[in-house]
Design a protein around this motif. Sequence first.
Motif, PDB file in Angstrom:
ATOM      1  N   ARG A  32       0.806  -1.208   0.000  1.00  0.00           N
ATOM      2  CA  ARG A  32       0.000   0.000   0.000  1.00  0.00           C
ATOM      3  C   ARG A  32       0.845   1.266   0.000  1.00  0.00           C
ATOM      4  O   ARG A  32       0.331   2.353   0.208  1.00  0.00           O
ATOM      5  CB  ARG A  32      -0.945  -0.011   1.208  1.00  0.00           C
ATOM      6  N   ARG A  33       2.136   1.133  -0.166  1.00  0.00           N
ATOM      7  CA  ARG A  33       2.969   2.322  -0.226  1.00  0.00           C
ATOM      8  C   ARG A  33       2.683   3.085  -1.510  1.00  0.00           C
ATOM      9  O   ARG A  33       2.423   2.502  -2.556  1.00  0.00           O
ATOM     10  CB  ARG A  33       4.455   1.957  -0.156  1.00  0.00           C
ATOM     11  N   HIS A  34       2.743   4.403  -1.401  1.00  0.00           N
ATOM     12  CA  HIS A  34       2.475   5.220  -2.576  1.00  0.00           C
ATOM     13  C   HIS A  34       3.652   5.194  -3.536  1.00  0.00           C
ATOM     14  O   HIS A  34       4.771   4.807  -3.177  1.00  0.00           O
ATOM     15  CB  HIS A  34       2.151   6.657  -2.156  1.00  0.00           C
ATOM     16  N   ARG A  35       3.400   5.622  -4.761  1.00  0.00           N
ATOM     17  CA  ARG A  35       4.419   5.583  -5.816  1.00  0.00           C
ATOM     18  C   ARG A  35       4.834   7.003  -6.216  1.00  0.00           C
ATOM     19  O   ARG A  35       5.121   7.275  -7.366  1.00  0.00           O
ATOM     20  CB  ARG A  35       3.868   4.837  -7.042  1.00  0.00           C
ATOM     21  N   TRP A  36       4.830   7.903  -5.250  1.00  0.00           N
ATOM     22  CA  TRP A  36       5.310   9.250  -5.511  1.00  0.00           C
ATOM     23  C   TRP A  36       6.336   9.620  -4.448  1.00  0.00           C
ATOM     24  O   TRP A  36       6.350   9.041  -3.367  1.00  0.00           O
ATOM     25  CB  TRP A  36       4.158  10.263  -5.522  1.00  0.00           C
ATOM     26  N   GLY A 184       5.432  12.732   3.454  1.00  0.00           N
ATOM     27  CA  GLY A 184       5.301  11.381   2.918  1.00  0.00           C
ATOM     28  C   GLY A 184       6.459  11.003   2.018  1.00  0.00           C
ATOM     29  O   GLY A 184       6.902   9.851   2.004  1.00  0.00           O
ATOM     30  N   ALA A 185       6.972  11.971   1.258  1.00  0.00           N
ATOM     31  CA  ALA A 185       8.131  11.698   0.407  1.00  0.00           C
ATOM     32  C   ALA A 185       9.363  11.399   1.252  1.00  0.00           C
ATOM     33  O   ALA A 185      10.149  10.498   0.931  1.00  0.00           O
ATOM     34  CB  ALA A 185       8.390  12.887  -0.520  1.00  0.00           C
ATOM     35  N   ALA A 186       9.547  12.147   2.325  1.00  0.00           N
ATOM     36  CA  ALA A 186      10.705  11.917   3.200  1.00  0.00           C
ATOM     37  C   ALA A 186      10.608  10.565   3.905  1.00  0.00           C
ATOM     38  O   ALA A 186      11.605   9.851   4.040  1.00  0.00           O
ATOM     39  CB  ALA A 186      10.814  13.045   4.224  1.00  0.00           C
ATOM     40  N   GLU A 187       9.424  10.202   4.364  1.00  0.00           N
ATOM     41  CA  GLU A 187       9.245   8.905   5.031  1.00  0.00           C
ATOM     42  C   GLU A 187       9.447   7.738   4.083  1.00  0.00           C
ATOM     43  O   GLU A 187       9.771   6.638   4.516  1.00  0.00           O
ATOM     44  CB  GLU A 187       7.845   8.821   5.643  1.00  0.00           C
ATOM     45  N   GLN A 188       9.253   7.967   2.798  1.00  0.00           N
ATOM     46  CA  GLN A 188       9.348   6.891   1.808  1.00  0.00           C
ATOM     47  C   GLN A 188      10.778   6.413   1.633  1.00  0.00           C
ATOM     48  O   GLN A 188      11.006   5.292   1.161  1.00  0.00           O
ATOM     49  CB  GLN A 188       8.802   7.395   0.472  1.00  0.00           C
ATOM     50  N   GLN A 190      14.547   5.002   2.501  1.00  0.00           N
ATOM     51  CA  GLN A 190      14.988   3.895   3.339  1.00  0.00           C
ATOM     52  C   GLN A 190      15.869   4.422   4.466  1.00  0.00           C
ATOM     53  O   GLN A 190      17.042   4.716   4.282  1.00  0.00           O
ATOM     54  CB  GLN A 190      15.778   2.872   2.496  1.00  0.00           C
ATOM     55  N   TRP A 191      15.278   4.545   5.657  1.00  0.00           N
ATOM     56  CA  TRP A 191      16.020   5.027   6.810  1.00  0.00           C
ATOM     57  C   TRP A 191      16.441   3.852   7.683  1.00  0.00           C
ATOM     58  O   TRP A 191      15.944   2.737   7.536  1.00  0.00           O
ATOM     59  CB  TRP A 191      15.157   5.985   7.629  1.00  0.00           C
ATOM     60  N   ARG A 192      17.361   4.113   8.600  1.00  0.00           N
ATOM     61  CA  ARG A 192      17.840   3.064   9.486  1.00  0.00           C
ATOM     62  C   ARG A 192      16.716   2.508  10.338  1.00  0.00           C
ATOM     63  O   ARG A 192      16.713   1.337  10.697  1.00  0.00           O
ATOM     64  CB  ARG A 192      18.967   3.624  10.375  1.00  0.00           C
ATOM     65  N   SER A 193      15.761   3.327  10.678  1.00  0.00           N
ATOM     66  CA  SER A 193      14.604   2.886  11.449  1.00  0.00           C
ATOM     67  C   SER A 193      13.435   3.787  11.129  1.00  0.00           C
ATOM     68  O   SER A 193      13.608   4.878  10.569  1.00  0.00           O
ATOM     69  CB  SER A 193      14.903   2.917  12.954  1.00  0.00           C
ATOM     70  N   GLU A 194      12.244   3.356  11.480  1.00  0.00           N
ATOM     71  CA  GLU A 194      11.061   4.174  11.255  1.00  0.00           C
ATOM     72  C   GLU A 194      11.139   5.483  12.041  1.00  0.00           C
ATOM     73  O   GLU A 194      10.709   6.534  11.563  1.00  0.00           O
ATOM     74  CB  GLU A 194       9.813   3.390  11.661  1.00  0.00           C
ATOM     75  N   ARG A 195      11.692   5.412  13.254  1.00  0.00           N
ATOM     76  CA  ARG A 195      11.799   6.616  14.079  1.00  0.00           C
ATOM     77  C   ARG A 195      12.660   7.657  13.398  1.00  0.00           C
ATOM     78  O   ARG A 195      12.314   8.833  13.363  1.00  0.00           O
ATOM     79  CB  ARG A 195      12.364   6.268  15.453  1.00  0.00           C
ATOM     80  N   TRP A 196      13.800   7.232  12.832  1.00  0.00           N
ATOM     81  CA  TRP A 196      14.672   8.170  12.148  1.00  0.00           C
ATOM     82  C   TRP A 196      13.982   8.764  10.930  1.00  0.00           C
ATOM     83  O   TRP A 196      14.182   9.933  10.588  1.00  0.00           O
ATOM     84  CB  TRP A 196      15.984   7.497  11.744  1.00  0.00           C
ATOM     85  N   GLY A 197      13.150   7.958  10.262  1.00  0.00           N
ATOM     86  CA  GLY A 197      12.410   8.466   9.113  1.00  0.00           C
ATOM     87  C   GLY A 197      11.463   9.579   9.499  1.00  0.00           C
ATOM     88  O   GLY A 197      11.357  10.596   8.807  1.00  0.00           O
ATOM     89  N   ARG A 198      10.778   9.410  10.625  1.00  0.00           N
ATOM     90  CA  ARG A 198       9.843  10.435  11.082  1.00  0.00           C
ATOM     91  C   ARG A 198      10.582  11.695  11.527  1.00  0.00           C
ATOM     92  O   ARG A 198      10.138  12.812  11.251  1.00  0.00           O
ATOM     93  CB  ARG A 198       8.980   9.892  12.224  1.00  0.00           C
ATOM     94  N   VAL A 199      11.698  11.521  12.243  1.00  0.00           N
ATOM     95  CA  VAL A 199      12.477  12.686  12.697  1.00  0.00           C
ATOM     96  C   VAL A 199      13.045  13.445  11.501  1.00  0.00           C
ATOM     97  O   VAL A 199      13.010  14.684  11.460  1.00  0.00           O
ATOM     98  CB  VAL A 199      13.606  12.237  13.651  1.00  0.00           C
ATOM     99  N   ALA A 201      11.806  13.522   8.494  1.00  0.00           N
ATOM    100  CA  ALA A 201      10.686  14.197   7.843  1.00  0.00           C
ATOM    101  C   ALA A 201      10.321  15.479   8.593  1.00  0.00           C
ATOM    102  O   ALA A 201      10.051  16.519   7.980  1.00  0.00           O
ATOM    103  CB  ALA A 201       9.478  13.258   7.771  1.00  0.00           C
ATOM    104  N   PHE A 202      10.321  15.410   9.912  1.00  0.00           N
ATOM    105  CA  PHE A 202      10.015  16.600  10.723  1.00  0.00           C
ATOM    106  C   PHE A 202      11.023  17.714  10.477  1.00  0.00           C
ATOM    107  O   PHE A 202      10.650  18.870  10.244  1.00  0.00           O
ATOM    108  CB  PHE A 202      10.004  16.208  12.203  1.00  0.00           C
ATOM    109  N   LEU A 203      12.303  17.384  10.503  1.00  0.00           N
ATOM    110  CA  LEU A 203      13.341  18.401  10.320  1.00  0.00           C
ATOM    111  C   LEU A 203      13.284  19.000   8.916  1.00  0.00           C
ATOM    112  O   LEU A 203      13.383  20.220   8.740  1.00  0.00           O
ATOM    113  CB  LEU A 203      14.716  17.784  10.576  1.00  0.00           C
ATOM    114  N   LEU A 204      13.123  18.135   7.916  1.00  0.00           N
ATOM    115  CA  LEU A 204      13.091  18.619   6.531  1.00  0.00           C
ATOM    116  C   LEU A 204      11.881  19.506   6.292  1.00  0.00           C
ATOM    117  O   LEU A 204      12.000  20.602   5.724  1.00  0.00           O
ATOM    118  CB  LEU A 204      13.067  17.425   5.573  1.00  0.00           C
ATOM    119  N   CYS A 205      10.709  19.068   6.731  1.00  0.00           N
ATOM    120  CA  CYS A 205       9.489  19.845   6.496  1.00  0.00           C
ATOM    121  C   CYS A 205       9.519  21.173   7.240  1.00  0.00           C
ATOM    122  O   CYS A 205       9.015  22.183   6.729  1.00  0.00           O
ATOM    123  CB  CYS A 205       8.268  19.032   6.922  1.00  0.00           C
TER     124      CYS A 205
END
Length: 267
Positions: A32-36, A184-188, A190-199, A201-205
């Motif tokens: 269900r991951r998006h393709r954008w 959503g683009a930042a979370e997409q 491949q990060w070391r962990s889901e937590r790092w992906g969210r952090v 995304a927060f910093l970038l946004c």
Amino acid sequence: MTTSQPRDPAPDAAPFPEPEEPAATAFLPPARRHRWGFGAFLLVEAVLLSSAAFVSVLVGDTGPGPLPIRVVLLGTMLPTMIAAGVAVLITYVRGNGPVIDLRIEWRWADVKTGFRFGCVGLVFTTLGAYLWTQLVGNANATSAISALVEDRKMSISAAIVMFVYLWLLGPICEEIIYRGLLWGAAEQLQWRSERWGRVAAFLLCTAVFAASHLEPLRTTLLLVIAVPIGLARLVTGRLPASIVAHQVNNFLPALTILLGALGVASF
């Protein structure tokens, strides 16, 4: 004498149910991951800028002096609304729709969380705006929209439209673009962990949101504004919390512009 043996559990029944992953930390399954990705965000930013240019061409030469209020309204509202509409359209064409891809799921708990972060942000924003004004002067600390409508009377209908946009509709559109599509683009990635992906995304946004307003002198203040809004998105994992936080943060500035436009008060 025979003793009864304990019956084995049914082969398809698990002894303990699998715990549900909290919505704030759950990532979508691969199917269900998006393709954008970032290309979609860059496209939306291009639409935003080109829409603003198109509106400028559409209204034509307004002559010397301040811009007419209708031009201010069109130039303020239309580009962001069009860009947000394109962002939503992308989720339908290349993803699973805005509810899943942009995490637009309304919950009262998220509304409360967004309100709390918005109130905290409003305090820091008010303090930051005061300090920033003392540092750079009132002329350099005023937002672009405030500078366009400062000390100008509007009709009641125009003033109300501006107020509703700045308070309610504008934050929805901006959150769809930045803490929806860009997040959503930042979370997409491949990060070391889901937590790092969210952090990440927060910093970038937070950084892109502040820079995208194209007001270099106010970028530091915009960062202060963006942090609590992004934290609401980070904590809940869903977009409505940041929308509410953004709306709470915009209420006082929008009210100030409304009262000034109606001639009720001068600031």
